[in-house]
Design a protein around this motif. Structure first.
Motif, PDB file in Angstrom:
ATOM      1  N   LEU A   1      -0.328   7.632 -13.996  1.00 62.91           N
ATOM      2  CA  LEU A   1      -0.589   8.207 -12.666  1.00 62.91           C
ATOM      3  C   LEU A   1      -1.365   7.237 -11.790  1.00 62.91           C
ATOM      4  O   LEU A   1      -1.080   7.091 -10.598  1.00 62.91           O
ATOM      5  CB  LEU A   1      -1.369   9.521 -12.839  1.00 62.91           C
ATOM      6  N   ILE A   2      -2.350   6.584 -12.386  1.00 59.14           N
ATOM      7  CA  ILE A   2      -3.151   5.622 -11.601  1.00 59.14           C
ATOM      8  C   ILE A   2      -2.274   4.486 -11.098  1.00 59.14           C
ATOM      9  O   ILE A   2      -2.353   4.081  -9.924  1.00 59.14           O
ATOM     10  CB  ILE A   2      -4.312   5.095 -12.449  1.00 59.14           C
ATOM     11  N   LEU A   3      -1.399   3.970 -11.954  1.00 58.62           N
ATOM     12  CA  LEU A   3      -0.491   2.880 -11.531  1.00 58.62           C
ATOM     13  C   LEU A   3       0.456   3.352 -10.446  1.00 58.62           C
ATOM     14  O   LEU A   3       0.758   2.614  -9.499  1.00 58.62           O
ATOM     15  CB  LEU A   3       0.286   2.359 -12.745  1.00 58.62           C
ATOM     16  N   LEU A   4       0.940   4.623 -10.563  1.00 52.21           N
ATOM     17  CA  LEU A   4       1.863   5.167  -9.548  1.00 52.21           C
ATOM     18  C   LEU A   4       1.156   5.306  -8.203  1.00 52.21           C
ATOM     19  O   LEU A   4       1.726   4.987  -7.143  1.00 52.21           O
ATOM     20  CB  LEU A   4       2.393   6.524 -10.025  1.00 52.21           C
ATOM     21  N   LEU A   5      -0.075   5.786  -8.210  1.00 51.72           N
ATOM     22  CA  LEU A   5      -0.843   5.918  -6.982  1.00 51.72           C
ATOM     23  C   LEU A   5      -1.092   4.552  -6.330  1.00 51.72           C
ATOM     24  O   LEU A   5      -1.001   4.415  -5.095  1.00 51.72           O
ATOM     25  CB  LEU A   5      -2.166   6.627  -7.263  1.00 51.72           C
ATOM     26  N   ILE A   6      -1.392   3.561  -7.160  1.00 46.33           N
ATOM     27  CA  ILE A   6      -1.626   2.210  -6.630  1.00 46.33           C
ATOM     28  C   ILE A   6      -0.364   1.678  -5.982  1.00 46.33           C
ATOM     29  O   ILE A   6      -0.384   1.102  -4.884  1.00 46.33           O
ATOM     30  CB  ILE A   6      -2.108   1.269  -7.743  1.00 46.33           C
ATOM     31  N   TRP A   7       0.809   1.918  -6.632  1.00 43.57           N
ATOM     32  CA  TRP A   7       2.095   1.457  -6.057  1.00 43.57           C
ATOM     33  C   TRP A   7       2.383   2.159  -4.739  1.00 43.57           C
ATOM     34  O   TRP A   7       2.796   1.521  -3.771  1.00 43.57           O
ATOM     35  CB  TRP A   7       3.205   1.763  -7.069  1.00 43.57           C
ATOM     36  N   LYS A   8       2.122   3.474  -4.704  1.00 44.11           N
ATOM     37  CA  LYS A   8       2.376   4.227  -3.469  1.00 44.11           C
ATOM     38  C   LYS A   8       1.471   3.736  -2.345  1.00 44.11           C
ATOM     39  O   LYS A   8       1.898   3.618  -1.184  1.00 44.11           O
ATOM     40  CB  LYS A   8       2.131   5.727  -3.742  1.00 44.11           C
ATOM     41  N   LEU A   9       0.227   3.456  -2.642  1.00 38.69           N
ATOM     42  CA  LEU A   9      -0.717   2.964  -1.642  1.00 38.69           C
ATOM     43  C   LEU A   9      -0.239   1.634  -1.048  1.00 38.69           C
ATOM     44  O   LEU A   9      -0.244   1.439   0.173  1.00 38.69           O
ATOM     45  CB  LEU A   9      -2.105   2.802  -2.274  1.00 38.69           C
ATOM     46  N   PHE A  10       0.207   0.723  -1.890  1.00 38.16           N
ATOM     47  CA  PHE A  10       0.668  -0.594  -1.427  1.00 38.16           C
ATOM     48  C   PHE A  10       1.935  -0.469  -0.583  1.00 38.16           C
ATOM     49  O   PHE A  10       2.088  -1.139   0.445  1.00 38.16           O
ATOM     50  CB  PHE A  10       0.915  -1.534  -2.614  1.00 38.16           C
ATOM     51  N   THR A  11       2.896   0.384  -0.948  1.00 39.17           N
ATOM     52  CA  THR A  11       4.143   0.545  -0.167  1.00 39.17           C
ATOM     53  C   THR A  11       3.856   1.181   1.194  1.00 39.17           C
ATOM     54  O   THR A  11       4.464   0.783   2.202  1.00 39.17           O
ATOM     55  CB  THR A  11       5.148   1.394  -0.947  1.00 39.17           C
ATOM     56  N   THR A  12       2.945   2.127   1.251  1.00 45.33           N
ATOM     57  CA  THR A  12       2.610   2.768   2.535  1.00 45.33           C
ATOM     58  C   THR A  12       1.998   1.754   3.500  1.00 45.33           C
ATOM     59  O   THR A  12       2.357   1.674   4.671  1.00 45.33           O
ATOM     60  CB  THR A  12       1.628   3.932   2.301  1.00 45.33           C
ATOM     61  N   ILE A  13       1.060   0.968   2.954  1.00 45.26           N
ATOM     62  CA  ILE A  13       0.420  -0.049   3.804  1.00 45.26           C
ATOM     63  C   ILE A  13       1.453  -1.046   4.309  1.00 45.26           C
ATOM     64  O   ILE A  13       1.460  -1.438   5.486  1.00 45.26           O
ATOM     65  CB  ILE A  13      -0.700  -0.745   3.014  1.00 45.26           C
ATOM     66  N   HIS A  14       2.387  -1.449   3.413  1.00 48.12           N
ATOM     67  CA  HIS A  14       3.402  -2.430   3.803  1.00 48.12           C
ATOM     68  C   HIS A  14       4.319  -1.870   4.874  1.00 48.12           C
ATOM     69  O   HIS A  14       4.670  -2.542   5.867  1.00 48.12           O
ATOM     70  CB  HIS A  14       4.205  -2.825   2.544  1.00 48.12           C
TER      71      HIS A  14
END
Length: 790
Positions: free
Chosen positions: A736-749
């Motif tokens: 879950l932590i890795l998924l949240l980190i991935w989602k955060l990076f894609t949103t910012i991008h």
């Protein structure tokens, strides 16, 4: 009966005297010496008293000086000491225009010395400035050395400059060699004898091209003038050249100088015996055979010198030989240098370009070290001690790391062990010299083997003190032939009479022998012989039947140093026994740590344990047993069966074998650590992986007593479900932590890309009312040739 008692008393008296005398002889080397000359030659501590009264008090004329000093008249006491006289003692100095350098002091001494009395004196050595140096360059001029010759010629002045920077008193010379001009060394075809190779000189053995000369500029000229030559075989005739270079006066060696012979080649050498290949069988005579032109004339008549001949001449003339050879020859010449005093082997470049460095480095090595050696010292012992440049005095004859002006002092000890029978050899001459130098210390040694009172002018022949039957000298009588006794009172003819001889025969001997064959019967009394020639140890006893030096030895000591040898049998001190008193009677050395003799598994013999061979115990007290199980291993099974009813023993075996085991509630480890008699054991039970404890100690009668703790220490149980759930939860949480980190990076991008798009849209330059890609249907062209004409 009375006669028997009297005889026993007399025998006992003589035995006591004999034993007392032998004890003295063992510690007194002067005992029993009969002449003054032999007395002072026996040991440094021995002195001779010529007082007449010594016969009356039955004293030994030859005795330790400390024993005679207070009992003998001073004028009649002969105790000569060693004497040294400096005959030439010039101080060390540097070389100047007026005076030659002196590096060794003194130069001549005279020593009057007693045998077995070492004499020590000081010898000083100083590295002098401007010490004379003679350097002779001996070069192989066979065809393979052509490039080396040209290079050497160009480096001649550089060699001179380097050496003159070290000493202003320098001379340089040059010689060359090839080989003997006979087959199979050199081709004897006429054309080859005239010119063995292109632009080559006729072959020769050795030629002195340039004698040692102060004008070093000549060196280059003579090297360039010398032509190469040729030979057939690989080895060269260098030994012929070395021999002639060392011994011939034409070379120009000075008597006082440091002589350097640089031997340069790229090949091996012929040795004595090789001449037979060319039909030359006459050995080399070691003499100079140079013609006026400087050529060796006996090369075809005499064999090559041997290595020992070369080594002897090098030592005799004090030459330092430097073998400058190519890489493939260095191992051979280094082995050769081990047999020639003061020689070294160095690597020479293929074209000799490093020769200046080789000479400079070896000269510095030679001059930075002084090594003293001796000559003509047969039957003379010479030893050296020095602290060199340090503070600790050690046994050494050499010192290293010396610089110009450094002083080194050696303690030189000279000693002789015996007198020469010939009077001509009582004055000896020998020398001490620094290796490689012409200077030396000449020593004249007078061996003092005769007392003043033994000279003929002091003899009194037919002296009344000798009953007219002898010569009185040094306070005692030297009897005429046929007379014996201290005052020559015994007629020698009596020694053959039955009555006189009977008194010297042991009545207990099965075969009657006078004085047991170990002495001489004089006036009915045995005078025992020494055990060995010139020995102070004599046979003893009224019939010389006793040998107090033939008992058994232990640790190189007579009777082990723990008793006295009396008539061939050791009489041991208290607490020792055995043939050589080698065995202590006490068993203290056999006690083991537990107090038992040899740990109860061995026997105490001669003060040491002999362990039972059938057991595995070893060591001084039989306590070491590398293959034996320990007490912990021995009692592990009993501890399990008594406390926990487990282990390999059944109940019957446990009751029978484990009576010495007692269960306890708890074992206090701190108490065990404080009690040196108790030992703690701990093991893991294979059945439940729990750890159990027990202790053992030795009780009365050396029996082992065991205490075992009734509770085990078991590891805590593991919660498998908690571990599995925790692992699963951890994996899900990390996902879950890795998924949240991935989602955060894609949103910012995505937000950054959208902002960029909007910014580009605002910067568009065209009119949004027109189509930017629209084009007119007609096109207009102009004719460049038409210039507005109608």
């Amino acid at each position: 009966m009375r006669d028997q008692w009297y005889i026993t008393l007399v025998v006992t008296f003589f035995l006591k005297i004999s034993f007392a005398q032998e004890e003295v002889k063992a510690s007194n080397p002067c005992y029993g010496i009969k002449t003054c000359g032999l007395c002072i030659a026996t040991a440094a501590e021995c002195a001779w008293c010529s007082d007449e009264s010594f016969d009356k008090i039955n004293r030994q004329r030859c005795d330790l000086y400390v024993n005679l000093n207070d009992t003998c008249t001073r004028t009649n006491l002969f105790y000569p000491s060693n004497e040294l006289t400096n005959q030439k003692d010039e101080p060390v100095r540097d070389g100047t225009g007026e005076h030659d350098a002196i590096q060794i002091q003194p130069q001549q001494v005279y020593i009057k010395i007693r045998p077995n009395t070492p004499h020590t004196f000081k010898l000083k050595f100083r590295q002098a400035e401007n010490y004379p140096v003679d350097l002779y360059y001996l070069m192989d001029l066979s065809n393979s050395m052509e490039d080396d010759k040209d290079k050497l010629a160009s480096l001649g002045n550089l060699i001179a400059q380097n050496m003159q920077a070290i000493t202003k008193n320098f001379r340089l010379g040059f010689g060359s060699f090839v080989d003997k001009v006979v087959m199979p060394y050199v081709s004897t075809v006429k054309e080859k004898l005239e010119s063995p190779c292109r632009n080559c000189e006729a072959p020769y053995s050795f030629k002195n091209q340039l004698p040692l000369d102060k004008d070093t500029s000549k060196f280059e000229t003579y090297v360039r003038r010398a032509n190469i030559s040729g030979n057939l075989d690989a080895p060269e005739g260098g030994f012929d050249a070395i021999m002639q270079t060392i011994i011939c006066q034409q070379i120009g060696w000075r008597n006082v100088s440091r002589k350097l012979l640089v031997y340069s080649t790229d090949a091996g050498f012929h040795i004595a015996g090789d001449g037979k290949l060319g039909g030359i069988v006459k050995p080399n005579d070691g003499y100079c055979h140079l013609s006026p032109a400087g050529k060796y004339t006996e090369a075809e008549n005499q064999d090559y010198p041997s290595i020992s001949q070369i080594a002897m001449k090098v030592r005799e003339k004090n030459i330092n030989v430097i073998f400058a050879v190519t890489d493939d020859q260095v191992p051979v010449y280094r082995k050769l240098s081990q047999y020639i005093e003061g020689s070294e082997a160095e690597l020479l470049a293929n074209d000799s370009s490093n020769i200046v460095e080789v000479i400079r480095r070896n000269y510095e090595k030679i001059t930075s070290k002084v090594e003293l050696s001796t000559q003509y010292t047969e039957n003379i012992t010479v030893s050296f001690k020095s602290s060199c440049k340090g503070r600790t005095l050690t046994d050494t004859s050499s010192c290293e790391g010396l610089a110009i002006g450094d002083n080194v002092t050696f303690d030189v000890t000279v000693s002789v062990t015996q007198c020469a029978p010939e009077a001509s050899k009582k004055i000896r001459a020998f020398s001490i010299y620094p290796v490689g130098l012409g200077e030396k210390l000449d020593i004249t040694l007078e061996i003092n083997c005769e007392c003043e009172c033994e000279k003929p002018e002091f003899d009194v022949e037919k002296s009344p003190q000798c009953n007219g039957n002898g010569t009185f000298e040094c306070g005692q009588c030297t009897c005429d032939e046929g007379r014996y006794g201290k005052k020559c009172e015994c007629d020698g003819s009596e020694t053959t009479s039955d009555e006189s001889l009977k008194k010297c025969i042991n009545p207990n001997d099965t075969v009657p022998v006078v004085c047991s064959g170990r002495g001489e019967c004089i006036c009915g009394v045995c005078e025992c012989f020494p055990r060995e020639k010139h020995s102070a140890q004599r046979f003893s006893g009224p019939f010389c039947e006793c040998n107090d030096y033939s008992c058994s030895y232990h640790n190189d000591l007579l009777c082990g140093g723990q008793g006295m040898c009396k008539c061939g049998v050791c009489q041991c001190n208290d607490n020792f026994k055995g043939d050589a008193c080698e065995c202590p009677t006490s068993t203290n050395f056999c006690k083991a740590a537990n107090g038992e003799i040899c740990n109860g598994v061995g026997e105490c013999k001669c003060g040491s344990c002999v362990c039972n061979a059938s057991l595995s115990y070893r060591g001084p007290t039989c306590e070491e047993c590398p293959t034996c199980p320990g007490k912990c291993d021995e009692n592990k099974a009993c501890a399990l069966c008594v406390a926990f009813q487990t282990g390999p023993y059944s109940k019957e075996e446990c009751d029978e074998k484990c009576k010495h085991v007692k269960p306890v509630t708890k074992i206090d480890e701190d108490e065990v650590n404080k009690n040196n008699l108790k030992n703690l054991c701990q093991y893991e039970d294979d059945e439940d992986d729990c750890v159990f404890f027990f202790t053992y100690e030795y009780g009365p009668g050396n029996e082992v007593e065991i205490e075992v703790q009734q509770t085990k220490v078991c590891p805590e149980s593991v919660n498998i479900l908690a571990i599995v759930l925790g692992t699963i939860g951890g994996i899900v949480l990390v996902g879950l932590i890795l998924l949240l980190i991935w989602k955060l990076f894609t949103t910012i991008h995505d937000r950054r890309e959208f902002a960029k798009f909007e910014k580009e849209t605002q910067n568009a330059k065209w009119d949004t009312g027109e189509n930017p890609i629209y084009q007119q249907a007609t096109s207009t062209f102009k004719n460049p040739m038409y210039a507005g004409k109608n």
